[in-house]
Enzyme design. Structure first.
Site, PDB file in Angstrom:
ATOM      1  CE  LYS A   1     -10.952   1.131  -4.197  1.00  0.00           C
ATOM      2  NZ  LYS A   1     -10.110   0.754  -5.254  1.00  0.00           N
TER       3      LYS A   1
ATOM      4  CD  GLN B   1      -8.212  -2.292  -6.270  1.00  0.00           C
ATOM      5  OE1 GLN B   1      -9.373  -1.504  -6.616  1.00  0.00           O
ATOM      6  NE2 GLN B   1      -7.286  -2.004  -5.486  1.00  0.00           N
TER       7      GLN B   1
ATOM      8  CG  ASP C   1      -9.917   4.715 -10.180  1.00  0.00           C
ATOM      9  OD1 ASP C   1      -9.632   4.858  -8.942  1.00  0.00           O
ATOM     10  OD2 ASP C   1      -9.581   3.355 -10.697  1.00  0.00           O
TER      11      ASP C   1
HETATM   12  N1  GUE Z   1      -8.200   1.452  -9.743  1.00  0.00           N
HETATM   13  C1  GUE Z   1      -7.663   1.780  -8.668  1.00  0.00           C
HETATM   14  N2  GUE Z   1      -7.923   2.925  -7.850  1.00  0.00           N
HETATM   15  C2  GUE Z   1      -7.642   2.920  -6.534  1.00  0.00           C
HETATM   16  O1  GUE Z   1      -7.885   3.831  -5.882  1.00  0.00           O
HETATM   17  C3  GUE Z   1      -6.555   1.900  -6.007  1.00  0.00           C
HETATM   18  C4  GUE Z   1      -6.158   0.687  -6.948  1.00  0.00           C
HETATM   19  N3  GUE Z   1      -6.725   0.828  -8.149  1.00  0.00           N
HETATM   20  N4  GUE Z   1      -5.366   0.020  -6.577  1.00  0.00           N
HETATM   21  C5  GUE Z   1      -4.635   0.016  -4.955  1.00  0.00           C
HETATM   22  C6  GUE Z   1      -4.757   1.320  -4.419  1.00  0.00           C
HETATM   23  C7  GUE Z   1      -4.622   1.654  -3.117  1.00  0.00           C
HETATM   24  N5  GUE Z   1      -5.898   1.996  -2.590  1.00  0.00           N
HETATM   25  C8  GUE Z   1      -6.361   2.183  -1.408  1.00  0.00           C
HETATM   26  C9  GUE Z   1      -7.424   2.104  -0.874  1.00  0.00           C
HETATM   27  C10 GUE Z   1      -7.988   2.281   0.511  1.00  0.00           C
HETATM   28  C11 GUE Z   1      -6.977   2.454   1.292  1.00  0.00           C
HETATM   29  C12 GUE Z   1      -7.563   2.494   3.047  1.00  0.00           C
HETATM   30  O2  GUE Z   1      -8.744   2.258   3.124  1.00  0.00           O
HETATM   31  N6  GUE Z   1      -6.550   2.504   3.813  1.00  0.00           N
HETATM   32  C13 GUE Z   1      -6.911   2.693   5.376  1.00  0.00           C
HETATM   33  C14 GUE Z   1      -6.696   1.043   6.047  1.00  0.00           C
HETATM   34  C15 GUE Z   1      -5.754   0.280   5.341  1.00  0.00           C
HETATM   35  C16 GUE Z   1      -5.763  -1.126   6.359  1.00  0.00           C
HETATM   36  O3  GUE Z   1      -6.080  -1.202   7.213  1.00  0.00           O
HETATM   37  O4  GUE Z   1      -5.488  -2.061   5.298  1.00  0.00           O
HETATM   38  C17 GUE Z   1      -5.697   3.321   6.118  1.00  0.00           C
HETATM   39  O5  GUE Z   1      -4.724   3.658   5.331  1.00  0.00           O
HETATM   40  O6  GUE Z   1      -5.957   3.830   7.107  1.00  0.00           O
HETATM   41  C18 GUE Z   1      -5.654   2.485   1.280  1.00  0.00           C
HETATM   42  C19 GUE Z   1      -5.336   2.535  -0.156  1.00  0.00           C
HETATM   43  C20 GUE Z   1      -6.512   2.376  -3.766  1.00  0.00           C
HETATM   44  N7  GUE Z   1      -5.992   2.180  -4.821  1.00  0.00           N
END
Ligand code: GUE
Ligand code: NDP
Ligand code: MG
Length: 313
Positions: free
Chosen positions: A53, A97, A120
């Site tokens: 992020k 987070q 969020d």
């Molecule tokens: N307050 C809060 N807001 C959130 O938005 C939040 C959170 N907490 N806690 C955890 C979850 C999970 N999340 C993700 C963010 C980016 C990928 C992402 O970039 N994924 C890529 C790469 C994954 C990798 O290679 O590790 C993909 O799926 O292609 C996934 C999941 C946001 N979250």
């Protein structure tokens, strides 16, 4: 039928490009958008997400700030920090987070974020506004799914949609967005008696359960659009072999890194679809792009600037 892969990385790049232009125009007017991410504790997955992020913010010219707090931080301390951030005029967006350590009441924390800075979209005010179709900050992952559908030319109005999962952060807001867009929506969960009865009827099937391989080919209608929100890390080779029989590429990826990411669809179910989002490289990529979008939207809302220029969520 040969299924189309919905390329989340490419769509996310397109959105980031657009958001970057908005950031530059705000910056020229002397209002650089600012995002603060608060991380409590040191969950390794959370650390990776948070870093990504901060990196995306930098790429787009958003001023980001990471506050890292020890796992023993009290709820009162965290509330105090949020109050300061709410009052700080340089901060447009605040993201705490998740998950938080168990001694902290997550709801109390989410409610302490100024709804105008709640990038969020988890504050009850934003949840309520979304439900009644008023402008609001929309949760990033569901908003990202709507972008994938829209930018891939997949119509939602009048379609039969099934949402598997009813969490406050994915399933519920996703079903609300689909409903607001004119779909007929069924929301399924663990207590659903016959999941297959529902999923088989879906023209658009969105799944966010965290159960790897939950959706098998017999549960998918021929030609359906499959949206896989699940992100599951497999770190046992036998699980990879069971879920991806004969898939040399996944096994090679596992052998290289000691784990692989998989979604909630068994890969064979893609073969019945007309289009699907892969894991990784699907919906996950959109989440951060939409966070960047929401930060710019929050910056504009707080300055009473029009948000319709970027109103695509
Ligand atoms: N307050 C809060 N807001 C959130 O938005 C939040 C959170 N907490 N806690 C955890 C979850 C999970 N999340 C993700 C963010 C980016 C990928 C992402 O970039 N994924 C890529 C790469 C994954 C990798 O290679 O590790 C993909 O799926 O292609 C996934 C999941 C946001 N979250
Ligand atoms: N791509 C991205 O950016 C993001 C991905 N995720 C991923 O999405 C997935 C879901 O996340 P989240 O919503 O936070 O998870 P939660 O654990 O909060 O919710 C899971 C939901 O799935 C339902 N469910 C679980 N097992 C079954 C089953 N066997 N049959 C039917 N329904 C079931 C649960 O039902 P019940 O309510 O009855 O318990 C619950 O509603 C996870 O893999 C997560 O990592 C999450 C956020 C962002
Ligand atoms: Mg808790």
């Amino acid at each position: 039928m040969s299924a189309r892969v919905l390329d989340g990385v490419a769509i996310a790049a397109e959105i980031k490009e657009e958001v970057g232009r908005e950031v530059r125009s705000l910056a020229e007017a002397g209002a650089v958008p600012g995002l603060t991410v608060v991380l409590v504790g040191s969950d390794p997955a959370s650390e990776i997400y948070v870093r990504s992020k901060v990196k995306s913010s930098a790429e787009l010219g958003i001023a980001s700030n990471l506050i890292t707090l020890g796992v023993d931080t009290s709820q009162a301390e965290l509330l105090g920090i949020l109050q300061q951030l709410n009052e700080d005029d340089a901060v447009d967006g605040i993201l705490v987070q998740l998950p938080l350590p168990r001694h902290i009441d997550t709801r109390a924390i989410l409610e302490a974020v100024d709804p105008l800075k709640d990038v969020d979209g988890f504050h009850p005010v934003n949840v309520g506004r979304l439900t009644i179709g008023q402008e609001s900050l929309v949760p990033c992952t569901p908003a990202g799914v709507m972008q994938v559908l829209q930018r891939s030319g997949i119509a939602v109005r009048g379609r039969d949609c099934v949402m598997v999962g009813r969490s406050d952060i994915v399933g519920k807001p996703m079903s609300t967005l689909l409903l607001n867009a004119g779909a007929t929506v069924a929301v399924c969960h663990k207590e659903t008696r016959d999941l297959r009865e529902y999923t088989r009827r879906a023209e658009i099937l969105v799944v966010a359960t965290g159960v790897p391989g939950l959706i098998t080919p017999d549960m998918v209608a021929e030609g359906a659009v499959l949206i896989d929100v699940g992100i599951n890390r497999l770190d046992r080779r036998e699980d990879v072999e069971r879920l991806f029989p004969g898939n040399a590429a996944k096994l090679a990826a596992f052998d290289k890194r000691g784990s692989v990411l998989v979604g909630d669809f068994a890969p064979q179910s893609y073969l019945r679809s007309s289009a699907y989002t892969p894991v990784p490289g699907g919906v996950g990529a959109l989440t951060i792009a939409m966070l960047m979008h929401n930060t710019v939207k929050a910056a504009r809302m707080r300055r009473s600037l029009p948000t319709d220029v970027l109103e695509f969520a």
